[in-house]
Design a protein around this motif. Structure first.
Motif: not given
Lengths: 93, 140
Positions: A2-6, A9-10, A57
């Motif tokens: 998945s992307g760097a942002v998520i 956030a995780l 997630i």
């Protein structure tokens, strides 16, 4: 995956919930009354449900939510049973 | 799995950060506040709402990122929102019960020790309900 942002956030979510669990443990050991300890255990169950949701997630699997639902039910029943026992001296009357 | 649109990823990330921050604030309140009646506020409100945000993030992630419609999270959040006030009420009753039986066992909180209920209203004691009170199912 998945992307760097998520991912960031995780990571923040796992760190925050871990820190919250440590705080609950402190209250569990320290808590002056028995009611404080029940409250700390109840909060720990809620935080662990949050951790399971975040893990679901992160891994992209839907199987984690059965565990979360089960934990929500067992945690509630445990809290009410303990409180009921302290209030009435018996769980099922 | 990079099928998610950028705005979906940002939305899910914001919800995750919001939910985790609320859960952390609830637990911080559990540590920080001085008496049990105040400590009840943190976990029952902040942490439960934080978990609601995490569950919405999970729904959005599986829907927008993978095209899967999952309803387990809705069930978890519904169950949690229904049960959190009940368990908080039970814990408060335990606190009041112990306060009445052993006043030194806990701090009463900012409102002081509550007034003892009248003889016909044993709502939180070891004794069986008196005749004619709401908990009395045999004397009807």
């Amino acid at each position: 995956m998945s992307g760097a942002v998520i991912t960031a956030a995780l990571a923040f979510g796992f760190a925050a919930l871990g820190l919250a669990l440590v705080m609950n443990l402190w209250r569990l050991f320290r808590g002056p009354g028995l009611a404080d300890r029940i409250l700390a255990l109840d909060t720990m169950v809620i935080n662990v449900i949050g951790l399971i949701v975040l893990a679901g997630i992160a891994h992209g699997s839907g199987t984690a939510f059965e565990a979360a639902l089960l934990l929500a039910m067992v945690g509630f029943v445990g809290t009410v049973a303990y409180a009921k026992f302290l209030l009435r001296g018996d769980i099922i009357e | 799995m990079s099928g998610a649109a950028p705005w979906a990823e940002w939305l899910v990330s914001a919800l995750i950060v919001l939910g985790a921050a609320f859960a952390l604030i609830g637990s911080w309140g559990l540590v920080r506040l001085p008496s049990l009646m105040e400590r009840l506020h943190g976990p029952t409100k902040a942490t439960t709402l934080g978990l609601g945000a995490l569950l919405i993030a999970s729904i959005a992630w599986f829907q927008l990122g993978k095209g899967m419609w999952t309803t387990h999270e809705l069930l978890v959040s519904l169950f949690l929102f229904v049960t959190a006030p009940i368990s908080a009420n039970m814990i408060a009753k335990v606190h009041l019960h112990r306060l009445r039986h052993a006043p030194d066992a806990a701090e009463p909180g900012p409102a002081g020790t509550p007034a003892a209920p009248s003889e016909a209203a044993d709502w939180a004691t070891h004794e069986a309900p008196h005749l004619g009170t709401p908990g009395d199912f045999e004397g009807d």
